[in-house]
Design an enzyme around this catalytic site. Structure first.
Site, PDB file in Angstrom:
ATOM      1  CG  HIS A 139      -7.776   0.209   4.455  1.00 49.21           C
ATOM      2  ND1 HIS A 139      -7.811  -0.737   5.180  1.00 49.21           N
ATOM      3  CD2 HIS A 139      -9.001   0.783   4.820  1.00 49.21           C
ATOM      4  CE1 HIS A 139      -8.790  -0.672   6.277  1.00 49.21           C
ATOM      5  NE2 HIS A 139      -9.253   0.377   5.878  1.00 49.21           N
ATOM      6  CD  GLU A 168      -7.890  -5.984  10.711  1.00 49.88           C
ATOM      7  OE1 GLU A 168      -7.588  -6.863  11.323  1.00 49.88           O
ATOM      8  OE2 GLU A 168      -7.830  -4.583  10.683  1.00 49.88           O
TER       9      GLU A 168
END
Length: 439
Positions: free
Chosen positions: A355, A328
Site C-alpha cells: 500500500h 484498509e
C-alpha cells in the site's frame, strides 16, 4: 518494503526536520460529539471514471475533495474529460480525446488513479506518460499492465511493471477475455471492469491465483457500473461486462466509512458517544464492518436513517480478526487493539505491504516505538498490550497512519504525529474535525 527498510526511513526522518508534527489531543473525559466525514474516496474516483466514460455529463454530488480525487480529475482532464466544480458538486464531461501530442498524467501516490486511468488512455490516439511520487513506483501494478496489453493496449514500461510507463493510444481498445492475478489488489480487477463498457468487445476477466483482497470494493465497482447503466455479470471467479453506452445525469457520493473509522472507535477508547452523521443504512463500503466489530468488543452501535451512534465504555477485550476483506481499516484497528485489555491477532492482510507504505512494517515499528508489543506475522500483526508512552509517530506519507496515531493519542499523552498534512489524501480537514470532537 522490509521492516529494516522502514526503520531506515524512520531514522532518516528523525535525523531530518521533525518540526512538522501535530500533537495528538488527549480525551479529557467521556465524549459527546457528532461528526460528519467527507465523501468516500473509493466511490468518488470510481464515479469520476464512469462519468468520463458516459455519453453525457454527470453531476457528482457530495464528492470527496482531497489530493487523490483532485489527481483523478487532473488525470481525466489530461485524457480529454473536463470537469467543473460548483456548489452542487463536480460536473464531469464525457471523455473526448483529441490530438496526437504526448500528454502526461500525474499519479501522486494515488492507487485508484494509477490503476483506473491507463485503460482510458487507450481510447485516444496519442502517447500518455504516467508517473507520480516515488512511493507509487513501489506499489504493485504489473499484473494489471500485462492484462491491459492482452486486451489490446500498447504499453511501454521497460520491463518495470510499475510507473513510469507510457500508453500509446490507437483510438480504441479491443477488449475480450483475459486472465488476471488480482491477489495483490482488488483495484486491478476493478480497473478492468470499470473500463469494460468502453472496450469494443467489452471485457471478460477470469481470476487466477489467490482471491483478491477487499471483496466489498469489488461489490462497490459492480454496484456503480449498474447505476451508470452497465450490466456486469459474475460467476464465481469470472466477471463479464459487455460493451455499453453509459449514462447517469447525477450521482450522490456516500460519506467515507473508512475515514469515519477513527471517529467510530474513539468512543470505545475514551468512553461516551460519537454520532457519525450520514452513515448509510445500506452500503458496499468495507468500513461498515466496524459496526459489527465494535459490538463484538462490547460497545453499542445504533444505526438509524440519518446516521450511526457509537456508545463506548472505554474498555474492551482483545480479539482475533481476519481483515482480508477490510484491510484498509487495519491501521486504526491495530491502534485500537493496542489499548485493549488482552492480546490480539490481525491476519489476512499480507497485501498491505504494497500500500502507500509497507503498512505492516510501519505499524509494527511505530506502535512498538510507543511501548506497545506489536510484531509482524506472515500475514498480519500480533499485538500484546503494554504500557504506552508519548513520542514521535512517523507516518511515511500514509494518511491511515495519521488516523491510527490520533486514536492512540486519545489515551496516551504526548503523541506527536509527524507530517500530519499527509492525511489530506482523504480528509484535508481531519485534524480540525478530530479536535472539534473533543471540544
Amino acid at each position: 518494503m522490509s521492516l529494516a527498510a522502514v526503520r531506515r526511513n524512520r531514522e532518516a526522518v528523525v535525523s531530518g526536520n521533525t518540526a512538522n508534527t501535530w500533537s495528538a489531543p488527549a480525551a479529557s473525559g467521556a465524549l459527546d460529539a457528532a461528526v460528519r466525514v467527507p465523501g468516500s474516496k473509493s466511490i468518488t474516483n470510481r464515479a469520476y471514471v464512469l462519468a468520463a466514460l458516459s455519453e453525457g455529463p454527470t453531476l457528482v454530488r457530495e464528492p470527496l475533495d482531497s489530493r487523490d480525487t483532485r489527481l483523478m480529475l487532473g488525470a481525466l482532464s489530461a485524457l480529454g474529460a473536463s470537469s467543473e466544480t460548483s456548489g452542487d458538486g463536480v460536473l464531469v464531461q464525457p471523455l473526448r480525446p483529441e490530438g496526437d501530442t504526448e500528454v502526461s498524467v500525474t499519479l501522486g501516490n494515488a492507487g485508484t488513479v494509477t490503476r483506473f486511468t491507463p485503460a482510458l488512455a487507450g481510447l485516444g490516439s496519442r502517447p500518455v506518460v504516467f508517473d507520480g511520487d516515488e512511493a507509487i513506483r513501489r506499489r504493485p501494478i504489473a499484473p494489471l499492465l500485462r492484462a491491459l496489453v492482452e486486451l489490446g493496449l500498447d504499453i511501454e514500461d521497460e520491463g518495470r511493471g510499475a510507473p513510469p510507463f507510457t500508453v500509446r493510444g490507437h483510438g480504441g481498445v479491443a477488449g475480450g477475455k483475459v486472465e488476471l492475478d488480482s491477489s495483490a489488489s482488488s483495484q486491478f480487477l476493478s480497473a478492468l471492469l470499470l473500463a469494460g463498457p468502453s472496450f469494443t468487445s467489452g471485457v471478460t476477466v477470469r481470476l487466477v491465483g489467490d482471491a483478491p483482497p477487499s471483496e466489498p470494493h469489488i461489490a462497490m465497482t459492480l454496484d456503480l457500473l449498474r447505476r451508470f447503466g452497465a450490466v456486469p455479470e459474475r460467476s464465481g471467479r469470472e466477471f463479464h461486462v459487455p460493451a455499453t453506452r453509459l449514462s447517469l445525469p447525477a450521482y450522490a457520493v456516500e460519506p467515507d466509512l473508512s475515514t469515519a473509522a477513527p471517529f467510530a472507535v474513539a468512543a470505545a477508547v475514551a468512553g461516551g458517544s460519537v454520532r457519525i452523521e450520514g452513515w448509510p443504512e445500506h452500503t458496499t463500503q468495507p468500513g461498515d464492518w466496524l459496526r459489527g466489530l465494535l459490538e463484538e468488543l462490547g460497545q453499542r452501535a445504533e444505526l438509524d436513517a440519518s446516521g450511526l451512534t457509537i456508545t463506548g465504555s472505554g474498555g474492551f477485550p482483545g480479539a482475533r480478526l481476519d481483515l482480508h476483506e477490510v484491510g484498509e481499516l487495519t491501521p486504526v484497528v491495530a491502534a485500537l487493539l493496542c489499548l485493549a485489555d488482552g492480546p490480539s491477532v490481525i491476519s489476512g492482510v499480507a497485501h498491505l505491504r504494497g500500500h502507500e507504505t509497507d503498512r505492516l512494517a510501519a505499524l509494527a515499528t511505530e506502535l512498538s516505538g510507543l511501548g506497545a508489543g506489536v510484531a509482524e506475522t506472515e500475514d498480519g500483526l500480533a499485538i500484546t498490550p503494554a504500557p504506552l508512552h508519548g513520542g514521535v509517530f512517523h507516518t511515511y506519507d500514509d494518511h491511515r497512519l495519521v488516523m491510527a496515531a490520533a486514536v492512540l493519542g486519545l489515551r496516551v499523552p504526548g503523541v506527536e504525529i509527524e507530517n500530519p498534512a499527509t492525511v489530506g489524501k482523504t480528509f484535508p480537514g481531519f485534524a480540525d474535525a478530530w479536535q472539534a470532537m473533543l471540544s
